[in-house]
Motif scaffolding. Structure first.
Motif, PDB file in Angstrom:
ATOM      1  N   UNK A  17       4.933  10.939   6.988  1.00 10.58           N
ATOM      2  CA  UNK A  17       3.849  10.879   5.998  1.00 10.58           C
ATOM      3  C   UNK A  17       4.244  10.015   4.810  1.00 10.58           C
ATOM      4  N   UNK A  18       3.390   9.038   4.525  1.00  3.55           N
ATOM      5  CA  UNK A  18       3.582   8.153   3.378  1.00  3.55           C
ATOM      6  C   UNK A  18       2.481   8.418   2.353  1.00  3.55           C
ATOM      7  N   UNK A  19       2.844   8.307   1.084  1.00  5.42           N
ATOM      8  CA  UNK A  19       1.850   8.452   0.024  1.00  5.42           C
ATOM      9  C   UNK A  19       1.137   7.122  -0.220  1.00  5.42           C
ATOM     10  N   UNK A  20      -0.151   7.212  -0.511  1.00  2.00           N
ATOM     11  CA  UNK A  20      -0.935   6.019  -0.869  1.00  2.00           C
ATOM     12  C   UNK A  20      -1.711   6.335  -2.146  1.00  2.00           C
ATOM     13  N   UNK A  42       0.807  -1.205   0.000  1.00  2.00           N
ATOM     14  CA  UNK A  42       0.000   0.000   0.000  1.00  2.00           C
ATOM     15  C   UNK A  42       0.852   1.272   0.000  1.00  2.00           C
ATOM     16  N   UNK A  43       1.697   1.460   1.025  1.00  2.00           N
ATOM     17  CA  UNK A  43       2.406   2.737   1.070  1.00  2.00           C
ATOM     18  C   UNK A  43       3.431   2.835  -0.053  1.00  2.00           C
ATOM     19  N   UNK A  44       3.528   4.065  -0.575  1.00  2.00           N
ATOM     20  CA  UNK A  44       4.498   4.350  -1.618  1.00  2.00           C
ATOM     21  C   UNK A  44       5.634   5.172  -1.040  1.00  2.00           C
ATOM     22  N   UNK A  45       5.837   6.357  -1.601  1.00  2.00           N
ATOM     23  CA  UNK A  45       6.949   7.200  -1.154  1.00  2.00           C
ATOM     24  C   UNK A  45       6.779   7.714   0.273  1.00  2.00           C
ATOM     25  N   UNK A  46       7.897   7.955   0.912  1.00  2.00           N
ATOM     26  CA  UNK A  46       7.921   8.713   2.156  1.00  2.00           C
ATOM     27  C   UNK A  46       7.845  10.185   1.724  1.00  2.00           C
ATOM     28  N   UNK A  47       6.687  10.787   1.867  1.00  2.00           N
ATOM     29  CA  UNK A  47       6.513  12.151   1.358  1.00  2.00           C
ATOM     30  C   UNK A  47       7.252  13.179   2.207  1.00  2.00           C
ATOM     31  N   UNK A  48       7.047  13.124   3.517  1.00  2.00           N
ATOM     32  CA  UNK A  48       7.722  14.092   4.389  1.00  2.00           C
ATOM     33  C   UNK A  48       7.790  13.614   5.824  1.00  2.00           C
ATOM     34  N   UNK A  49       8.676  14.253   6.564  1.00  2.00           N
ATOM     35  CA  UNK A  49       8.740  14.093   8.016  1.00  2.00           C
ATOM     36  C   UNK A  49       8.207  15.379   8.613  1.00  2.00           C
ATOM     37  N   UNK A  50       7.208  15.266   9.464  1.00  3.07           N
ATOM     38  CA  UNK A  50       6.653  16.433  10.140  1.00  3.07           C
ATOM     39  C   UNK A  50       7.467  16.748  11.379  1.00  3.07           C
ATOM     40  N   UNK A  51       7.965  17.965  11.465  1.00  2.00           N
ATOM     41  CA  UNK A  51       8.789  18.396  12.595  1.00  2.00           C
ATOM     42  C   UNK A  51       8.102  19.572  13.274  1.00  2.00           C
ATOM     43  N   UNK A  78      -1.146   9.428   6.243  1.00  2.00           N
ATOM     44  CA  UNK A  78      -1.241   8.869   4.894  1.00  2.00           C
ATOM     45  C   UNK A  78      -1.843   9.940   4.009  1.00  2.00           C
ATOM     46  N   UNK A  79      -1.262  10.176   2.867  1.00  2.00           N
ATOM     47  CA  UNK A  79      -1.785  11.195   1.955  1.00  2.00           C
ATOM     48  C   UNK A  79      -1.946  10.616   0.561  1.00  2.00           C
ATOM     49  N   UNK A  80      -2.976  11.082  -0.133  1.00  5.55           N
ATOM     50  CA  UNK A  80      -3.140  10.698  -1.528  1.00  5.55           C
ATOM     51  C   UNK A  80      -1.923  11.183  -2.305  1.00  5.55           C
ATOM     52  N   UNK A  81      -1.478  10.387  -3.255  1.00  5.19           N
ATOM     53  CA  UNK A  81      -0.316  10.789  -4.059  1.00  5.19           C
ATOM     54  C   UNK A  81      -0.611  12.116  -4.743  1.00  5.19           C
TER      55      UNK A  81
END
Lengths: 140, 140
Positions: free
Chosen positions: B82-85, B1-10, B132-135
């Motif tokens: 955050x991972x893209x789905x 399911x998960x694709x790219x690691x979009x970002x790290x929230x700091x 999780x965020x939409x691509x």
């Protein structure tokens, strides 16, 4: 200076349990084998995503540097963020020149990717433990 | 399911101070403008790396959901990953079917990238708050 976000280090009391989570719950399809890094006091396992990795780390031995983190965060949690740099020695010198605290002796040591790394103290990094690693020669 | 690691929230008590850190200390060369997301109770600023982002978040308003995090971590720290789905609704349903707790109503809401997102409770994610965020349609 910093290039790619190479990985997010995630501490866990059990790599096996975390692998189930990333594989079965989140559906990650590429997960490496668990291996030990006795000198760093951790077991390591990489979850490979298309652009970066999650580095699962579990304590190895009683002197593991992540026992304290897991005492505060028994379920585990985000432990560090690793950025690639073109020259690890130049990065170390630049961090020091700008007043940041490089952990340990400051001498870069071999990280889990087979390239030298340093860690910069979170007090100088907005509360984030920052790992800097030399750019790996092979793409991950 | 998960694709790219979009970002790290700091999370940070001051985006301005964190921008100095990423720009002047760590040498990041692409940093966006700070903007507010009143409905989410945060100010947001992206540090753009070649393959992913650091999402700096600062409390916006008294009801900001990150006041508690900053009370425990006054200097700030890693807040979420955050991972893209490919399909956010399918991801939400799959997380719930597997027993994970989706925060809030569970209805995906618009995130900082202009695509819908959900958050999964850290108790089900090895202590990591997972977004999780939409691509996104445009490459970042």
């Amino acid at each position: 200076m910093i290039g790619k976000l190479n990985h997010v280090g995630v501490a866990t009391p059990s790599i096996e349990e975390s692998v189930k989570l990333y594989r079965d719950m989140l559906g990650a399809t590429s997960i490496g084998e668990k291996f030990s890094m006795p000198e760093q006091g951790v077991w390591v396992c990489f979850v490979n995503l298309p652009n970066a990795q999650i580095e699962l780390i579990e304590p190895y031995g009683e002197a593991s540097p992540i026992h304290g983190f897991l005492a505060k965060n028994p379920k585990g949690g985000q432990h560090h963020v690793c950025f690639e740099v073109p020259d690890i020695y130049a990065a170390r010198d630049e961090m020091r020149a700008k007043g940041a605290t490089v952990l340990g002796t400051g001498e870069p040591r071999m990280g889990a990717h087979g390239v030298p790394v340093i860690f910069v103290h979170p007090k100088d990094m907005g509360g984030v433990l920052v790992e800097l690693m030399a750019e790996p020669k092979a793409a991950h």
